[in-house]
Design an enzyme around this catalytic site. Structure first.
Site, mmCIF file in Angstrom:
data_model
loop_
_atom_site.group_PDB
_atom_site.id
_atom_site.type_symbol
_atom_site.label_atom_id
_atom_site.label_comp_id
_atom_site.label_asym_id
_atom_site.label_seq_id
_atom_site.Cartn_x
_atom_site.Cartn_y
_atom_site.Cartn_z
ATOM 1 C CG ASP A 63 37.231 52.896 19.442
ATOM 2 O OD1 ASP A 63 38.234 53.386 20.137
ATOM 3 O OD2 ASP A 63 36.908 51.703 19.202
ATOM 4 C CG ASP A 120 36.340 47.544 20.300
ATOM 5 O OD1 ASP A 120 36.333 48.750 20.794
ATOM 6 O OD2 ASP A 120 37.628 46.925 19.823
#
Length: 167
Positions: A147, A128
């Site tokens: 995401d 991330d």
């Protein structure tokens, strides 16, 4: 005199464009993750604006680091869920290839799910790097392109369903 072919069904839309959209999501997701990992060390931040940073973070769990503190079994569990969902999404894309918004939604979700599954298989965690925050309210959990694609796909899916119900 020409006759109709009794054995042909109505032409189906191709599955290829929808898989192409998913492939583009996967490609963009993986390129950005590789770039961040080569540019940043773990937990390193770069302030971009007063509300957005780039940061290298690892998520061993699912959304919002759900189950990230477990012993490692979650890596295989979430990978299996992603692969099972991918199979079902491909089935739905094949069955409903002519429904544009529905297939856009599914393609984005498919690309996002497979992008994160690749991370779990290769690294043992999801990479991330997008970090949004607001003043003293704290930071939203870091996320990535996969995401984002899943969230946009889910929003399109909801819009498509609402449009279908209102018809």
């Amino acid at each position: 005199m020409a006759t109709k072919n009794r054995f042909s069904s109505k032409p189906k839309s191709s599955l290829i464009p929808w898989l192409g959209i998913a492939a583009i999501v996967i490609l963009f997701d993986q390129i950005t993750k590789i770039t961040i990992q080569r540019t940043f060390s773990y937990a390193q931040e770069m302030v971009i604006t007063s509300y957005f940073n780039l940061v290298l973070a690892y998520n061993r769990g699912a959304a919002f680091s759900f189950l990230s503190d477990q012993g490692g079994w979650q890596r295989y569990f979430f990978t299996a869920i992603a692969l099972g969902a991918a199979g079902y999404i491909i089935y739905l894309l094949r069955k409903h290839a002519g429904q544009r918004m529905f297939c856009w939604a599914l393609s984005l979700i498919l690309g996002g799910a497979l992008g994160n599954a690749i991370d779990r298989l290769v690294y043992g965690h999801v990479v991330d790097f997008l970090d949004f925050h607001w003043k003293s309210w704290g930071h939203f959990p870091a996320f990535n392109i996969a995401d984002s694609a899943i969230c946009v796909g889910a929003a399109l899916f909801i819009i498509d369903e609402l449009r279908r119900v209102n018809k």
